[in-house]
Scaffold this active site. Structure first.
Site, PDB file in Angstrom:
ATOM      1  N   VAL A 132       0.873  -1.171   0.000  1.00 31.98           N
ATOM      2  CA  VAL A 132       0.000   0.000   0.000  1.00 31.98           C
ATOM      3  C   VAL A 132       0.911   1.222   0.000  1.00 31.98           C
ATOM      4  O   VAL A 132       2.095   1.129   0.317  1.00 31.98           O
ATOM      5  CB  VAL A 132      -0.942   0.038   1.228  1.00 31.98           C
ATOM      6  CG1 VAL A 132      -1.959  -1.079   1.157  1.00 31.98           C
ATOM      7  CG2 VAL A 132      -0.151  -0.035   2.531  1.00 31.98           C
ATOM      8  N   SER A 133       0.358   2.360  -0.358  1.00 30.73           N
ATOM      9  CA  SER A 133       1.205   3.547  -0.506  1.00 30.73           C
ATOM     10  C   SER A 133       1.379   4.346   0.777  1.00 30.73           C
ATOM     11  O   SER A 133       2.330   5.104   0.911  1.00 30.73           O
ATOM     12  CB  SER A 133       0.644   4.461  -1.602  1.00 30.73           C
ATOM     13  OG  SER A 133      -0.649   4.924  -1.235  1.00 30.73           O
ATOM     14  N   SER A 134       0.451   4.202   1.732  1.00 26.68           N
ATOM     15  CA  SER A 134       0.552   4.999   2.959  1.00 26.68           C
ATOM     16  C   SER A 134       0.109   4.206   4.183  1.00 26.68           C
ATOM     17  O   SER A 134      -0.601   3.194   4.068  1.00 26.68           O
ATOM     18  CB  SER A 134      -0.306   6.267   2.829  1.00 26.68           C
ATOM     19  OG  SER A 134      -1.649   5.936   2.557  1.00 26.68           O
TER      20      SER A 134
END
Length: 209
Positions: free
Chosen positions: A65-67
């Site tokens: 996931v990015s964050s």
């Protein structure tokens, strides 16, 4: 008479992409019949042979996931892929995860995955969507893994069309990096450019909604 499968059916059973199937046919890894119209048909016995031969297949699960606020999605990816591996009869040897942009090539999980692939410590890599592995250049990674005898199984195929937020974040990270190199990371010009891009993307997103 033996049952012949359409390429799409064979790909679904084998858990591979159409391009991978074509490559396997060219390499002689799997036998295919050809119709009068020049279309491929895959004998079911070939699919069965391959599936039976992969018992004990070593699988690595890779999730990203990015964050940090997307950690629930990270766990969902891992849980789904774990169940998928069990259903396929794979032996999961490693679960790797990253909280980072798909444009970041220095992700710890990704780098560890490369070492496993290079060390022949895995047979198949499981991911939910292509961009979990990389935002761009997926085909190059797939070719590299294939050269090492490793295949990539993308469970869900393409990312849903409405999943744009992460792409926006990746775009902003690229612009931030380039602006920092041009103007300096602390420059007001860099800050103004990034803020302007964020505003534009926000307006475009609002217009689409």
């Amino acid at each position: 008479m033996e049952r012949l499968l359409r390429p799409k059916e064979a790909c679904q059973l084998l858990g591979i992409s159409y391009s991978t199937l074509l490559r396997w046919i060219r390499e002689g890894k799997i036998r295919a019949a050809t119709t009068e119209g020049g279309r491929y048909r895959i004998p079911y016995s070939e699919v069965k042979r391959y599936l039976e031969g992969r018992e004990g297949t070593r699988a690595v699960i890779y999730a990203r996931v990015s964050s940090a606020d997307q950690r629930e999605d990270l766990e969902r990816q891992i849980n789904y892929l774990t169940n998928y591996a069990t259903a396929k009869g794979y032996r999961v040897v490693e679960v790797l995860k990253d909280v980072a942009s798909g444009l970041n090539t220095q992700r710890k999980g990704l780098l560890k995955l490369f070492k496993l692939v290079e060390g022949r410590g895995v047979d198949v890599v499981l991911i939910t969507y292509k961009d979990r592995l990389t935002r761009f250049g997926f085909e190059y990674l797939e070719e590299f893994f294939s050269a090492m005898g490793v295949r990539v199984e993308v469970v869900f195929g393409e990312e849903p069309k409405d999943a744009t937020q992460e792409l926006v974040e990746d775009l902003i990270s690229v612009i931030t990096s380039f602006a920092g190199k041009i103007y300096g990371m602390r420059s007001h010009k860099k800050t103004a450019l990034v803020q302007g891009v964020k505003k534009l993307l926000g307006e475009l997103s609002g217009a689409d909604g």
